[in-house]
Design a protein around this motif. Structure first.
Motif, mmCIF file in Angstrom:
data_model
loop_
_atom_site.group_PDB
_atom_site.id
_atom_site.type_symbol
_atom_site.label_atom_id
_atom_site.label_comp_id
_atom_site.label_asym_id
_atom_site.label_seq_id
_atom_site.Cartn_x
_atom_site.Cartn_y
_atom_site.Cartn_z
ATOM 1 N N ARG A 17 12.157 57.876 34.539
ATOM 2 C CA ARG A 17 11.554 56.837 33.682
ATOM 3 C C ARG A 17 10.421 57.412 32.848
ATOM 4 N N ARG A 18 9.539 58.185 33.478
ATOM 5 C CA ARG A 18 8.432 58.793 32.732
ATOM 6 C C ARG A 18 8.952 59.720 31.641
ATOM 7 N N HIS A 19 10.012 60.460 31.943
ATOM 8 C CA HIS A 19 10.634 61.352 30.950
ATOM 9 C C HIS A 19 11.143 60.548 29.753
ATOM 10 N N LEU A 20 11.855 59.471 30.025
ATOM 11 C CA LEU A 20 12.417 58.653 28.942
ATOM 12 C C LEU A 20 11.309 57.982 28.137
ATOM 13 N N GLU A 21 10.299 57.457 28.808
ATOM 14 C CA GLU A 21 9.186 56.812 28.111
ATOM 15 C C GLU A 21 8.415 57.815 27.257
ATOM 16 N N SER A 22 8.314 59.055 27.713
ATOM 17 C CA SER A 22 7.614 60.079 26.929
ATOM 18 C C SER A 22 8.365 60.399 25.643
ATOM 19 N N MET A 23 9.659 60.111 25.611
ATOM 20 C CA MET A 23 10.459 60.312 24.397
ATOM 21 C C MET A 23 10.478 59.064 23.526
ATOM 22 N N GLY A 24 9.729 58.032 23.923
ATOM 23 C CA GLY A 24 9.643 56.820 23.129
ATOM 24 C C GLY A 24 10.710 55.780 23.432
ATOM 25 N N TRP A 25 11.450 55.959 24.511
ATOM 26 C CA TRP A 25 12.473 54.987 24.872
ATOM 27 C C TRP A 25 11.822 53.759 25.496
ATOM 28 N N GLU A 26 12.471 52.609 25.294
ATOM 29 C CA GLU A 26 12.013 51.366 25.922
ATOM 30 C C GLU A 26 12.890 51.090 27.141
ATOM 31 N N ILE A 27 12.257 50.977 28.300
ATOM 32 C CA ILE A 27 12.995 50.694 29.537
ATOM 33 C C ILE A 27 13.314 49.201 29.563
ATOM 34 N N VAL A 28 14.586 48.864 29.662
ATOM 35 C CA VAL A 28 15.049 47.473 29.666
ATOM 36 C C VAL A 28 15.193 46.957 31.093
ATOM 37 N N ALA A 29 15.729 47.797 31.984
ATOM 38 C CA ALA A 29 15.952 47.390 33.376
ATOM 39 C C ALA A 29 15.950 48.631 34.262
ATOM 40 N N VAL A 30 15.531 48.426 35.501
ATOM 41 C CA VAL A 30 15.525 49.493 36.503
ATOM 42 C C VAL A 30 16.227 48.946 37.745
ATOM 43 N N ASN A 31 17.130 49.742 38.292
ATOM 44 C CA ASN A 31 17.894 49.359 39.486
ATOM 45 C C ASN A 31 18.554 47.990 39.325
ATOM 46 N N TRP A 32 19.242 47.800 38.188
ATOM 47 C CA TRP A 32 19.926 46.533 37.931
ATOM 48 C C TRP A 32 21.190 46.491 38.792
ATOM 49 N N ARG A 33 21.325 45.396 39.550
ATOM 50 C CA ARG A 33 22.433 45.273 40.504
ATOM 51 C C ARG A 33 23.339 44.095 40.179
ATOM 52 N N CYS A 34 24.589 44.288 40.543
ATOM 53 C CA CYS A 34 25.569 43.204 40.509
ATOM 54 C C CYS A 34 26.570 43.502 41.624
ATOM 55 N N ARG A 35 27.611 42.722 41.695
ATOM 56 C CA ARG A 35 28.561 42.912 42.800
ATOM 57 C C ARG A 35 29.328 44.235 42.717
#
Length: 120
Positions: A17-35
């Motif tokens: 996450r820190r790597h992606l944010e350092s590249m300017g990415w916006e985190i939408v969801a973390v550990n998103w679960r479904c069936r």
């Protein structure tokens, strides 16, 4: 043993996450679960929605982290991504699947991180 694996996985996801944010990415969801399973990170890279699979290893004894994402895991991530798209309204022009491989170093050194765009 399982607690250490879970802890290592969560640590790797926070590094990713820190790597992606350092590249300017916006985190939408973390550990998103479904069936169907779970997606580690969903992020926006500009206009692209990116589903990111994160794999963390402490050694390459049983293969690299990247090698552990076989066709079965890829199929599962695609299923979960389809469920995410159906359940959420995220404005993106395209989507793709990336993979981040992290090898945790001993002695407090920086981890080895490889980011594979369009991994599958």
């Amino acid at each position: 043993m399982k607690d250490r694996r879970v802890e290592r996985g969560r640590w790797g996801e926070s590094v990713a996450r820190r790597h992606l944010e350092s590249m300017g990415w916006e985190i939408v969801a973390v550990n998103w679960r479904c069936r169907y399973g779970e997606i580690d990170i969903v992020a926006l890279d500009g206009a692209d929605l990116v589903f990111v699979e994160v794999r963390t290893r402490s050694s390459n004894r049983f293969g690299t982290a990247a090698e552990s994402v076989d066709w079965r895991k890829q199929r599962k991530v695609r299923q979960v991504a389809a469920a995410f798209l159906a359940a959420n309204s995220v404005c993106a022009s395209r989507y793709r699947f990336d993979m981040i491989s992290i090898r945790r170093s001993d002695g407090g050194q920086a981890p080895d991180l490889l980011h594979f765009r369009n991994a599958f």
